[in-house]
Design a protein around this motif. Structure first.
Motif, mmCIF file in Angstrom:
data_model
loop_
_atom_site.group_PDB
_atom_site.id
_atom_site.type_symbol
_atom_site.label_atom_id
_atom_site.label_comp_id
_atom_site.label_asym_id
_atom_site.label_seq_id
_atom_site.Cartn_x
_atom_site.Cartn_y
_atom_site.Cartn_z
ATOM 1 N N ARG A 391 15.790 16.912 62.424
ATOM 2 C CA ARG A 391 15.476 16.126 61.338
ATOM 3 C C ARG A 391 16.550 16.292 60.156
ATOM 4 O O ARG A 391 17.125 15.066 59.717
ATOM 5 N N TRP A 392 16.567 17.475 59.643
ATOM 6 C CA TRP A 392 17.517 17.551 58.650
ATOM 7 C C TRP A 392 18.867 17.351 58.936
ATOM 8 O O TRP A 392 19.521 16.481 58.235
ATOM 9 N N ALA A 393 19.306 17.873 60.033
ATOM 10 C CA ALA A 393 20.961 17.316 60.536
ATOM 11 C C ALA A 393 20.986 15.666 60.462
ATOM 12 O O ALA A 393 22.075 15.315 60.043
ATOM 13 N N ALA A 394 20.122 15.139 61.012
ATOM 14 C CA ALA A 394 20.228 13.490 61.364
ATOM 15 C C ALA A 394 20.290 13.042 59.867
ATOM 16 O O ALA A 394 21.073 12.241 59.489
ATOM 17 N N TYR A 395 19.325 13.450 59.172
ATOM 18 C CA TYR A 395 19.416 12.581 57.598
ATOM 19 C C TYR A 395 20.652 12.985 56.932
ATOM 20 O O TYR A 395 21.125 12.340 56.104
ATOM 21 N N GLU A 396 20.890 14.347 56.989
ATOM 22 C CA GLU A 396 22.092 14.703 56.207
ATOM 23 C C GLU A 396 23.369 14.342 56.818
ATOM 24 O O GLU A 396 24.264 13.899 55.924
ATOM 25 N N GLU A 436 14.441 6.236 60.262
ATOM 26 C CA GLU A 436 14.617 6.287 58.711
ATOM 27 C C GLU A 436 16.013 6.735 58.300
ATOM 28 O O GLU A 436 16.157 6.389 56.940
ATOM 29 N N ALA A 437 16.565 7.889 58.905
ATOM 30 C CA ALA A 437 17.981 8.209 58.499
ATOM 31 C C ALA A 437 18.782 7.203 58.222
ATOM 32 O O ALA A 437 19.393 6.975 57.023
ATOM 33 N N LEU A 438 19.107 6.185 59.138
ATOM 34 C CA LEU A 438 19.761 4.938 58.847
ATOM 35 C C LEU A 438 19.227 4.039 57.533
ATOM 36 O O LEU A 438 20.146 3.473 56.628
ATOM 37 N N ARG A 439 18.071 3.799 57.460
ATOM 38 C CA ARG A 439 17.330 3.040 56.437
ATOM 39 C C ARG A 439 17.668 3.480 55.055
ATOM 40 O O ARG A 439 18.075 3.113 54.155
ATOM 41 N N PHE A 440 17.353 4.901 54.881
ATOM 42 C CA PHE A 440 17.513 5.356 53.715
ATOM 43 C C PHE A 440 18.970 5.732 53.277
ATOM 44 O O PHE A 440 19.230 5.629 51.955
ATOM 45 N N SER A 441 19.809 5.842 54.147
ATOM 46 C CA SER A 441 21.338 5.909 53.760
ATOM 47 C C SER A 441 21.947 4.550 53.898
ATOM 48 O O SER A 441 23.187 4.478 53.233
ATOM 49 N N GLY A 442 21.427 3.671 54.415
ATOM 50 C CA GLY A 442 22.029 2.255 54.339
ATOM 51 C C GLY A 442 23.360 2.215 55.259
ATOM 52 O O GLY A 442 24.189 1.266 55.179
ATOM 53 N N VAL A 443 23.439 3.138 56.206
ATOM 54 C CA VAL A 443 24.713 3.414 57.279
ATOM 55 C C VAL A 443 24.214 2.503 58.532
ATOM 56 O O VAL A 443 23.140 2.549 59.004
ATOM 57 N N ALA A 444 25.459 1.923 58.952
ATOM 58 C CA ALA A 444 25.015 1.100 60.163
ATOM 59 C C ALA A 444 24.614 2.172 61.506
ATOM 60 O O ALA A 444 25.517 2.979 61.449
ATOM 61 N N GLY A 445 23.873 1.665 62.458
ATOM 62 C CA GLY A 445 23.574 2.496 63.544
ATOM 63 C C GLY A 445 24.846 2.749 64.366
ATOM 64 O O GLY A 445 24.792 4.016 64.908
ATOM 65 N N SER A 446 25.708 1.978 64.504
ATOM 66 C CA SER A 446 26.911 2.190 65.256
ATOM 67 C C SER A 446 27.643 3.297 64.947
ATOM 68 O O SER A 446 28.626 3.671 65.524
ATOM 69 N N ARG A 447 27.568 3.992 63.840
ATOM 70 C CA ARG A 447 28.399 5.064 63.007
ATOM 71 C C ARG A 447 27.464 6.334 63.346
ATOM 72 O O ARG A 447 28.212 7.418 62.963
ATOM 73 N N LEU A 448 26.461 6.149 63.960
ATOM 74 C CA LEU A 448 25.876 7.652 64.139
ATOM 75 C C LEU A 448 25.689 7.719 65.785
ATOM 76 O O LEU A 448 24.868 6.739 66.389
ATOM 77 N N THR A 449 26.360 8.641 66.324
ATOM 78 C CA THR A 449 26.245 8.811 67.778
ATOM 79 C C THR A 449 25.310 10.003 67.993
ATOM 80 O O THR A 449 25.185 10.927 67.666
ATOM 81 N N ALA A 450 24.428 9.789 68.968
ATOM 82 C CA ALA A 450 23.414 10.737 69.483
ATOM 83 C C ALA A 450 24.086 11.444 70.590
ATOM 84 O O ALA A 450 24.380 10.679 71.719
ATOM 85 N N GLU A 451 24.265 12.835 70.517
ATOM 86 C CA GLU A 451 24.653 13.746 71.675
ATOM 87 C C GLU A 451 23.493 14.288 72.454
ATOM 88 O O GLU A 451 22.691 15.042 71.727
ATOM 89 N N ILE A 452 23.244 13.780 73.702
ATOM 90 C CA ILE A 452 22.233 14.695 74.530
ATOM 91 C C ILE A 452 22.734 15.321 75.689
ATOM 92 O O ILE A 452 24.104 15.260 75.838
ATOM 93 N N THR A 453 22.090 16.312 75.929
ATOM 94 C CA THR A 453 22.453 17.123 77.112
ATOM 95 C C THR A 453 22.010 16.547 78.580
ATOM 96 O O THR A 453 20.653 15.897 78.475
ATOM 97 N N GLU A 454 22.504 17.028 79.744
ATOM 98 C CA GLU A 454 21.920 16.687 80.920
ATOM 99 C C GLU A 454 20.620 17.302 81.083
ATOM 100 O O GLU A 454 19.813 16.420 81.904
ATOM 101 N N GLY A 455 20.384 18.586 80.683
ATOM 102 C CA GLY A 455 19.111 18.943 80.749
ATOM 103 C C GLY A 455 18.086 18.412 80.340
ATOM 104 O O GLY A 455 16.849 18.062 80.923
#
Length: 584
Positions: A391-396, A436-455
């Protein structure tokens, strides 16, 4: 002023009566008790000590009934237990005025306990020493104490010894058992895997039923003389005597595995019980058992990560202590905002433009120094801190984009990739976290990419699909990290809303010299093209690699050839310096 010696409470009349009674005693026979002796609530008697032994002068009914016996040959009352004679003999030799002790004797209904007191009645140079002895029955109190102790030493759910009781059982076996010179002992620690999921899915009563069933099965797997205990919520331990060292321990481990191999039926479901097993062996019977238990617990932690039985080796305990220290310091660091994000550029291979950055957590602790991400992230996943860290990493990351936009005067044409741990995905509400992270920062969702693993996808495909759809509702791109190292198939890639494949550095870094890896990279690129996915190559460390990947049609790359991870301000300056850079 020196205190007077402690004596039995009695007045002068009392002393005279005792003396008269003692003088009137004949042959050690018991005369009728005086009124004061009979009035006492506890068993009491007047005894005399001779060179030939202890004689009974007077005794009240309670004392006579419990402690005296009459010999048939001479019809003389004597003390029924030799313990009295031994105690009185030591008391006389010590020259003390009074003494208290506990006496245990065998009663009709079991052991009986008495708090006994011996006191000198008078000092006389003539005649035998006269003693007043009292005994208070403490059997009921000792029974209550014993029952309370049993409750404190055992687990109320399984009736097995708990951690404290386990230690006492071990001490008793080591102290009172018969141990050949070449024998040793071992501790086998057992941790039930995914037990929390049973509680969460079926409820605590089902969890309790599972623990009771497991305890019964483990007990059935023990040899005679082994001790089983429940030392934690879902942790069991076995104390085992080892005549053949490791061979015996592994034989017990196999018996444990066989006992748990059959699924447990709970709420019309067949639950397979998986467990992690760690063993620690003593070098001799004289080894500290608490130390062996700690070593076994350290070994089982490694077994949880490795997925196989682990035998304690030198250094494991030190590693466990290090992990505990890292966990403690990490908890404080997260609370006090002592971690930082570093940013590694993502470069468009055809144009050289920086399209974004990958956010990477960094930690420089005042006591531990620089702690590698591989170490503290693993500790965070094991301890449950990964949710707070994620959560800290996403908000930051979102706040970093907002600060860059403010500094530039308008939104930058770059985004930031945020890594998601499979454990965080299983435990946290990821979609609401990003919202929440996007709303508090005012940043568009298209600028945050979620990296997930195959596992993370393989662990729970349905949950992963719902999460990815929720992230797409936020307009967030989704990248599958370390592609090629897991078990993804075409069906999963086609059915999930994935935008980017990231080829693992293990394939990229050596592909110029390893033909097979170059074939794998080319195959992934061809697969991505057919599925309309973009590809990022990790681990680009030379210009030749960058040019080769560009030639093969790879969209984006990252690696030390372009830049190492850097601080927030350095990353912004790096982007500004390369803004119009057009070639790799």
């Amino acid at each position: 002023m020196k205190p007077a010696p402690v004596r039995h409470q009695a007045n002068e009349e009392y002393r005279r009566e005792v003396a008269d009674a003692a003088d009137g005693a004949h042959g050690g026979g018991v005369e009728c008790p005086s009124h004061w002796l009979s009035a006492l609530s506890q068993a009491a008697a007047i005894l005399t000590h001779h060179d030939t032994g202890v004689m009974v002068c007077r005794a009240n009914e309670r004392f006579a009934r419990r402690f005296l016996t009459m010999t048939e040959e001479d019809a003389v009352w004597r003390l029924a237990s030799d313990d009295w004679s031994e105690r009185i003999g030591r008391f006389i030799a010590a020259g003390r005025a009074s003494e208290s002790f506990e006496l245990r004797s065998d009663g009709k209904l079991g052991p009986e306990y008495f708090l006994c007191t011996i006191g000198r009645l008078e000092d006389s140079a003539v005649g035998p020493t006269r003693l007043l002895v009292t005994a208070i029955d403490r059997t009921s109190e000792r029974t209550i104490e014993k029952n309370l102790r049993r409750e404190l030493m055992s687990d109320s759910l399984t009736a097995l010894p708990n951690r404290t009781g386990f230690g006492e059982e071990i001490d008793d076996r080591l102290a009172n058992g018969s141990w050949p010179s070449n024998s040793s002992f071992g501790i086998i620690a057992i941790d039930l895997s995914r037990f929390s999921r049973v509680n969460e899915s079926l409820g605590p009563m089902a969890g309790d039923e599972l623990l009771i069933t497991v305890a019964k099965r483990l007990k059935s797997a023990l040899r005679q003389g082994d001790v089983l205990a429940r030392i934690g919520g879902n942790d069991f331990a076995i104390f085992a005597r080892l005549n053949n060292g490791l061979s015996d321990a592994l034989h017990i481990v196999q018996r444990v595995k066989d006992a748990l191999n059959v699924p447990v039926r709970l709420s019309n479901l067949q639950i397979r019980v998986d467990c992690a097993i760690g063993c620690a062996l003593s070098t001799s019977v004289g080894d500290d058992p608490d130390d062996i238990v700690r070593k076994a617990q350290a070994a089982v932690k490694i077994a949880k990560r490795s997925g196989k039985v682990e035998i304690y080796r030198n250094g494991v305990l030190k590693e466990a202590q290090r992990r505990f220290s890292v966990e403690s310091r990490l908890r404080d660091a997260l609370a006090q905002g002592q971690l930082t994000l570093a940013f590694q550029p993502l470069v468009h291979l055809a144009s050289g433009d920086i399209t974004g950055f990958e956010a990477l957590a960094r930690w420089n602790d005042a006591e531990l120094g620089i702690v590698p991400p591989t170490e503290f992230i693993a500790v965070a996943e094991e301890s449950g801190l990964i949710t707070t860290l994620g959560r800290w990493a996403a908000y930051e990351a979102a706040q970093t984009l907002a600060r860059w936009d403010q500094r530039f005067g308008q939104p930058l044409p770059v985004g930031i990739n945020v890594n998601l741990s499979p454990i965080q995905m299983a435990r946290d509400d990821i979609a609401s976290m990003f919202e929440e992270a996007l709303r508090f920062s005012g940043v568009a969702g298209s600028r945050l990419t979620a990296e997930i693993t195959e596992g993370a996808i393989i662990a729970d495909p349905d949950k992963a699909r719902k999460l990815l759809i929720a992230l797409k509702d936020l307009q967030m791109p989704i990248a599958m990290d370390d592609f090629g190292t897991g078990y993804s198939n075409l069906a999963s890639l086609h059915s999930l809303p994935i935008d980017i494949l990231k080829i693992d550095r293990s394939f990229v870094s050596s592909m110029l010299t390893d033909h097979d890896k170059q074939v794998i990279v080319r195959t992934i690129l061809s697969l991505a093209e057919s599925l309309n996915l973009r590809v990022t190559a990790e681990g680009i460390e030379t210009q030749q690699l960058a040019l080769k990947l560009q030639e093969m049609g790879c969209w984006q790359g990252q690696g030390y050839y372009f830049a190492r991870p850097m601080a927030e301000n350095d990353a912004y300056d790096y982007w500004r310096a390369r803004w119009n850079f057009e070639t790799v």
